[in-house]
Design a protein around this motif. Sequence first.
Motif, PDB file in Angstrom:
ATOM      1  N   ALA A 134       0.844  -1.199   0.000  1.00 29.16           N
ATOM      2  CA  ALA A 134       0.000   0.000   0.000  1.00 29.16           C
ATOM      3  C   ALA A 134       0.882   1.253   0.000  1.00 29.16           C
ATOM      4  O   ALA A 134       2.071   1.196   0.279  1.00 29.16           O
ATOM      5  N   ILE A 135       0.238   2.366  -0.307  1.00 27.75           N
ATOM      6  CA  ILE A 135       0.917   3.662  -0.335  1.00 27.75           C
ATOM      7  C   ILE A 135       0.257   4.557   0.707  1.00 27.75           C
ATOM      8  O   ILE A 135      -0.971   4.604   0.804  1.00 27.75           O
ATOM      9  N   ASP A 178      -3.434   3.374   1.171  1.00 29.56           N
ATOM     10  CA  ASP A 178      -4.244   2.928   0.041  1.00 29.56           C
ATOM     11  C   ASP A 178      -3.563   1.750  -0.637  1.00 29.56           C
ATOM     12  O   ASP A 178      -2.440   1.861  -1.119  1.00 29.56           O
ATOM     13  N   THR A 179      -4.273   0.629  -0.654  1.00 27.32           N
ATOM     14  CA  THR A 179      -3.752  -0.559  -1.314  1.00 27.32           C
ATOM     15  C   THR A 179      -3.592  -0.277  -2.797  1.00 27.32           C
ATOM     16  O   THR A 179      -4.470   0.306  -3.428  1.00 27.32           O
ATOM     17  N   LYS A 180      -2.446  -0.686  -3.328  1.00 26.70           N
ATOM     18  CA  LYS A 180      -2.174  -0.478  -4.750  1.00 26.70           C
ATOM     19  C   LYS A 180      -3.107  -1.370  -5.559  1.00 26.70           C
ATOM     20  O   LYS A 180      -3.196  -2.577  -5.328  1.00 26.70           O
ATOM     21  N   TYR A 181      -3.819  -0.754  -6.496  1.00 22.38           N
ATOM     22  CA  TYR A 181      -4.712  -1.526  -7.351  1.00 22.38           C
ATOM     23  C   TYR A 181      -3.860  -2.267  -8.369  1.00 22.38           C
ATOM     24  O   TYR A 181      -2.929  -1.704  -8.943  1.00 22.38           O
ATOM     25  N   TYR A 192      -6.324  -8.183  -4.571  1.00 23.04           N
ATOM     26  CA  TYR A 192      -6.532  -6.792  -4.160  1.00 23.04           C
ATOM     27  C   TYR A 192      -7.576  -6.711  -3.047  1.00 23.04           C
ATOM     28  O   TYR A 192      -7.368  -6.038  -2.043  1.00 23.04           O
TER      29      TYR A 192
END
Length: 117
Positions: free
Chosen positions: A28-29, A39-42, A60
């Motif tokens: 995540a970022i 925010d989890t990377k899509y 995801y």
Amino acid sequence: MEPTLLEELKNQLQKKKEQLEAQLSSFAIKDPHLKDDWDTKYPRVPEGNIEEAADEVEEYSTKLTVEFSLENQLKDVNDALLRMEKGNYGMCEKCGNPIAQERLQASPEARLCSQCK
């Protein structure tokens, strides 16, 4: 609370914070606009390979659950560090009584005493 115990618990909390942030940063970022939000990377969804795309979307959605859990743990750790700064660390947020040292040593981010838990 003894200053040496308080320092030991603070070190435990700092270490736990670093571990949680490392776990989160692996998938995540950190959101620059919201404190303690990640925010989890899509996933990139490859064109034409529907099975691979479905696997990535499933992964995801699993990571979103893990992200939520880790964010909550990180929030508890940050709140405990803030209580230390304010001088009200180790007091139950519900009844106001001191939290047992044994409980704090087992879970330094505890916000409730054993009776209120």
